[in-house]
Design a protein around this motif. Sequence first.
Motif, PDB file in Angstrom:
ATOM      1  N   GLY A  15     -47.254  49.073  81.449  1.00  0.00           N
ATOM      2  CA  GLY A  15     -45.738  49.819  80.267  1.00  0.00           C
ATOM      3  C   GLY A  15     -47.022  48.167  79.258  1.00  0.00           C
ATOM      4  N   ASN A  16     -47.131  47.260  80.003  1.00  0.00           N
ATOM      5  CA  ASN A  16     -47.684  45.899  79.733  1.00  0.00           C
ATOM      6  C   ASN A  16     -46.972  45.818  78.774  1.00  0.00           C
ATOM      7  OD1 ASN A  16     -49.235  43.526  79.206  1.00  0.00           O
ATOM      8  ND2 ASN A  16     -50.940  44.488  77.865  1.00  0.00           N
ATOM      9  N   PRO A  17     -45.301  44.725  78.902  1.00  0.00           N
ATOM     10  CA  PRO A  17     -45.002  44.729  79.881  1.00  0.00           C
ATOM     11  C   PRO A  17     -43.894  46.127  80.172  1.00  0.00           C
ATOM     12  CG  PRO A  17     -43.662  44.030  78.078  1.00  0.00           C
ATOM     13  CD  PRO A  17     -45.041  44.758  77.906  1.00  0.00           C
ATOM     14  N   ILE A 348     -33.643  42.704  68.761  1.00  0.00           N
ATOM     15  CA  ILE A 348     -32.567  43.286  69.656  1.00  0.00           C
ATOM     16  C   ILE A 348     -33.366  44.589  69.578  1.00  0.00           C
ATOM     17  CG2 ILE A 348     -30.437  44.728  69.332  1.00  0.00           C
ATOM     18  CD1 ILE A 348     -29.181  42.147  68.181  1.00  0.00           C
ATOM     19  N   LYS A 349     -34.020  44.978  68.137  1.00  0.00           N
ATOM     20  CA  LYS A 349     -35.246  46.773  67.471  1.00  0.00           C
ATOM     21  C   LYS A 349     -36.380  45.293  69.223  1.00  0.00           C
ATOM     22  CE  LYS A 349     -33.790  46.880  63.586  1.00  0.00           C
ATOM     23  NZ  LYS A 349     -34.131  47.721  62.058  1.00  0.00           N
ATOM     24  N   THR A 350     -36.859  44.777  69.265  1.00  0.00           N
ATOM     25  CA  THR A 350     -38.076  44.983  70.115  1.00  0.00           C
ATOM     26  C   THR A 350     -37.559  45.673  71.270  1.00  0.00           C
ATOM     27  OG1 THR A 350     -38.863  43.324  68.897  1.00  0.00           O
ATOM     28  CG2 THR A 350     -39.663  43.482  71.312  1.00  0.00           C
ATOM     29  N   GLY A 357     -39.625  52.701  75.668  1.00  0.00           N
ATOM     30  CA  GLY A 357     -41.207  53.117  75.333  1.00  0.00           C
ATOM     31  C   GLY A 357     -41.936  53.738  73.811  1.00  0.00           C
ATOM     32  N   ALA A 358     -41.031  52.970  73.412  1.00  0.00           N
ATOM     33  CA  ALA A 358     -41.486  53.449  71.948  1.00  0.00           C
ATOM     34  C   ALA A 358     -42.133  52.427  71.181  1.00  0.00           C
ATOM     35  CB  ALA A 358     -39.853  53.680  70.988  1.00  0.00           C
ATOM     36  N   MET A 366     -34.237  52.204  62.849  1.00  0.00           N
ATOM     37  CA  MET A 366     -33.719  51.663  63.496  1.00  0.00           C
ATOM     38  C   MET A 366     -32.122  50.703  62.755  1.00  0.00           C
ATOM     39  SD  MET A 366     -34.353  49.796  67.559  1.00  0.00           S
ATOM     40  CE  MET A 366     -36.155  50.291  68.275  1.00  0.00           C
ATOM     41  N   GLU A 367     -31.374  50.849  62.465  1.00  0.00           N
ATOM     42  CA  GLU A 367     -30.295  50.534  61.683  1.00  0.00           C
ATOM     43  C   GLU A 367     -29.834  49.353  62.982  1.00  0.00           C
ATOM     44  OE1 GLU A 367     -27.955  49.399  58.407  1.00  0.00           O
ATOM     45  OE2 GLU A 367     -29.610  50.311  58.484  1.00  0.00           O
TER      46      GLU A 367
END
Length: 396
Positions: A15-17, A348-350, A357-358, A366-367
């Motif tokens: 996944g890195n991370p 937060i979005k991150t 995994g997006a 994202m809102e």
Amino acid sequence: MPRRFIVEADGGSRGNPGPAGYGAVVIDPATGETLAEAAEYIGTATNNVAEYKGLVAGLRAAHALDPQALIQVRMDSKLVVEQMSGRWKIKHPDMRPLAAEAAAVHPAGQVSYEWIPREKNKHADRLANEAMDAGKIGKQWQPGDSRAALATARSGAVRAADAAAEAADSATAAAAPSTPAVGWGTADLGAPATFVLLRHGETALTPEKRFSGSGGTDPELSPAGLRQAEAAAAALAARGTVQAVVSSPLRRCRQTAGTVAARLGLDVRIEDGLRETDFGAWEGLTFAEVRERHPEDLTAWLHSAKAAPTGGGESFAAVARRVAVARDKLIARYAGRTVLVVTHVTPIKTLARLALGAPPESLFKMELSAASLSAVAYYADGNASLRLLNDTSHLR
């Protein structure tokens, strides 16, 4: 003559991370004999962190065999080899302590580094994957483990979980657990580390939709933002689940966190990795103003996570790296507990994106309202569950 050892090391992250592990092997160069092996599942980490930890483990194993030995390290990580050889600067702050730890294991004059292609590092790579496979079923790698044996163990765990599920289905639902399982057949992983993510309240820049990052004026909460912080504090106090409070170092977050912490009777810990993106020359501008003044840079930024705002700002890729490091530190510190994380839109979005995994472009889809609540749970096997996003019910 001093003894000579070859240390081959590797690390990986799914996944890195993501779930990560390392492997290392000490070899007698004269006979090809394996003298020692080391491997470990290290939880959520990046490839680079896992590779450095593999190096440290390999050096320690060789040093334990002979503190006076000459060691040739062979790795397929160009980054680690060049940095430890002194040819590349170690720019990333999270790599510096790992490199220092590796350098301190064995006398520097007795260690040399060589890059090898991945196909010549299969032993260490296999050990790293065995460690990650072991972590997937909730155990640590042991000498003698093989991927086949771990697969068998995982299959057994799945069968046991299926049997338990059948028994649970036939029982009454009144005793259903409050924490949903996400392991899909793995053994009980215990309570997750749960981040309740609170975006700070409004500042004067928020309703005007101006870029407001970590490179601007560091505005304080507006009167509306102060009211939002109070509303969030009341809602969180009513829930009674938060056990610790962590905040970005920027003023608007510290004010929001302080309001909630005072209501909960908790202290606020500052985590620098949670700060907002540095938007460079775009700080304080609206989207329309940026499009007018820096159209090419804005277009590049909208199409690539690696593109940075004009004037030395941070790319979303750079922000994701430091947010992931901060996340891993908090997961380790608050394992099994619920922590309020007061931060900004991009972090937060991150965190939500990484949990799902997006891809990076999902950040634009994202809102996230001022003083909204989101939540992510992190389990011991490296899985994450996004439980809530942009809840503003407490503000109505």
